[in-house]
Motif scaffolding. Structure first.
Motif, PDB file in Angstrom:
ATOM      1  N   MET A 128       2.841   5.564   0.372  1.00 26.43           N
ATOM      2  CA  MET A 128       2.816   4.586  -0.702  1.00 26.43           C
ATOM      3  C   MET A 128       3.334   3.223  -0.249  1.00 26.43           C
ATOM      4  SD  MET A 128       1.499   5.799  -3.397  1.00 26.43           S
ATOM      5  CE  MET A 128       0.922   7.398  -3.928  1.00 26.43           C
ATOM      6  N   GLY A 129       4.314   3.227   0.636  1.00 23.85           N
ATOM      7  CA  GLY A 129       4.847   1.958   1.122  1.00 23.85           C
ATOM      8  C   GLY A 129       3.777   1.122   1.798  1.00 23.85           C
ATOM      9  N   GLY A 130       2.947   1.773   2.617  1.00 28.19           N
ATOM     10  CA  GLY A 130       1.865   1.067   3.286  1.00 28.19           C
ATOM     11  C   GLY A 130       0.838   0.540   2.306  1.00 28.19           C
ATOM     12  N   CYS A 131       0.564   1.293   1.249  1.00 29.79           N
ATOM     13  CA  CYS A 131      -0.419   0.868   0.242  1.00 29.79           C
ATOM     14  C   CYS A 131       0.083  -0.325  -0.579  1.00 29.79           C
ATOM     15  CB  CYS A 131      -0.732   2.024  -0.704  1.00 29.79           C
ATOM     16  SG  CYS A 131      -1.481   3.476   0.085  1.00 29.79           S
ATOM     17  N   MET A 132       1.392  -0.385  -0.829  1.00 35.40           N
ATOM     18  CA  MET A 132       1.939  -1.399  -1.730  1.00 35.40           C
ATOM     19  C   MET A 132       2.431  -2.649  -1.029  1.00 35.40           C
ATOM     20  SD  MET A 132       3.977   1.001  -4.494  1.00 35.40           S
ATOM     21  CE  MET A 132       5.058   1.767  -3.273  1.00 35.40           C
TER      22      MET A 132
END
Length: 363
Positions: free
Chosen positions: A220-224
């Motif tokens: 999720m960190g990479g997506c956000m």
């Protein structure tokens, strides 16, 4: 009535501040065992919150946070003009089956883990336009409901990759309005009515949906991170500020991997926020002791850290100006299974310390 003025391409500046009149946080036992345990209003050892289903548990948790926030402001539900609230579940059922039952005019929101930023943004706009003296902004997440909704049954025992974050079981709620909170000399008053001043919203930067083509729902960190980069960069441009103009720039739940990506993306734009950046997903857990891999996530992550830890520091004057940037990954079970990339969004909220006009005096 305060006034909002469009600033730059995506921001609004409030010439009169929108005050945080009260704030409340409710979390689960894991969050209550972390570094911020002394700041939460309520820590519930029962992850079911006395209910029979996980979804009902989250509804109860969010309603409890809302009730606490309203009570801290010295109000009743009848005093609240409207609610902006949401969660991670389909049709936002944690909110619609929880806070909505309080009988307050209700707007259900979905901004994924950025929902607290979306809620505060819309609430501040409504207050500044004179559409409500008291508006409630809230959100929540629950580890078990999120795993059930988006990933796999807990009993399956699938191994989580190191990029994964741990969904926070928590809820945060704020009452906002055009006037400061009750004087701290009054019984039951909010700690946000500090002897030194108050916490207030002075501006917002509305996020855009940013799609970098990520397909990994367990990162999720990479997506956000790209969305956080875009919002922070546009906020600095719109308000003609540098990172040093903020005491802190606090993202929602990027975790360790997302934080590194954010700093790298901003560096490509010639901006370095490393000296002032913090992340709620890294603040709420002790990653080594609690084994949350990349950190915390979920709507309740940014919301509970904001209401329990951040706002009192702004009210006291320890922090003078903060850019609060909750981040969200926009996906559903359908979109993910159909191979649609996981895009992100981030909303920026400028929170500032407003000094009391007369120390120890009544509002």
């Amino acid at each position: 009535m305060s006034v909002g003025k469009q600033t730059g391409k995506a921001s609004i500046f409030f010439t009169d501040p929108v005050y945080i009149q009260s704030a409340a946080s409710v979390v689960g036992s894991k969050e209550g065992s972390g570094p911020l345990k002394e700041y939460f209003d309520m820590i519930c050892e029962d992850s079911m919150f006395g209910e029979k289903t996980w979804e009902s548990a989250e509804s109860t948790m969010q309603k409890e946070a809302a009730t606490l926030a309203i009570g801290k402001a010295g109000l009743t539900p009848h005093d609240i003009r409207m609610v902006f609230a949401g969660d991670l579940l389909a049709q936002t059922i944690a909110s619609s089956f929880g806070i909505a039952e309080m009988g307050i005019p209700f707007y259900g929101l979905y901004g994924a883990c950025s929902t607290m930023g979306e809620s505060l943004s819309l609430g501040a706009i409504a207050v500044s336009a004179g559409y409500g003296a008291h508006i409630l902004c809230a959100t929540s997440s629950h580890f078990a409901t999120a795993e059930k909704e988006f990933r796999f049954p807990l009993g399956y025992g699938s191994q989580r990759p190191l990029s994964a974050t741990w969904t926070v079981t928590g809820s945060g709620a704020c009452v906002i309005g055009a006037k400061p909170p009750r004087s701290c000399s009054l019984p039951g008053s909010s700690p946000l009515a500090h002897t030194n001043g108050y916490a207030a919203i002075t501006g917002i930067t509305t996020g855009k949906v940013i799609d970098f083509g990520f397909h990994d729902s367990l990162n999720m960190g990479g997506c956000m991170a790209p969305a956080a980069c875009d919002t922070i960069h546009r906020n600095l441009e719109d308000f003609s500020r540098s990172p040093e103009d903020y005491d802190a720039i606090i993202t929602g739940d990027l975790g360790m991997i997302g934080q590194h990506i954010l700093l790298d993306l901003l560096a490509e734009k010639g901006t370095d926020i490393s000296s002032v950046h913090q992340d709620c997903g890294l603040l709420i857990y002790d990653n080594q002791a609690q084994d949350t891999h990349s950190g915390g996530s979920g709507c309740g992550c940014a919301a509970s850290v904001l209401t329990a830890w951040l706002l009192p520091r702004i009210a006291s004057g320890e922090l003078k100006r903060v850019l609060f940037v909750p981040t969200g990954a926009l996906l559903s079970k359908v979109s993910f299974n159909e191979g649609v990339p996981v895009s992100g969004i981030a909303h920026g909220i400028i929170l500032e310390h407003i000094p009391r006009p007369c120390k120890g005096g009544k509002n």
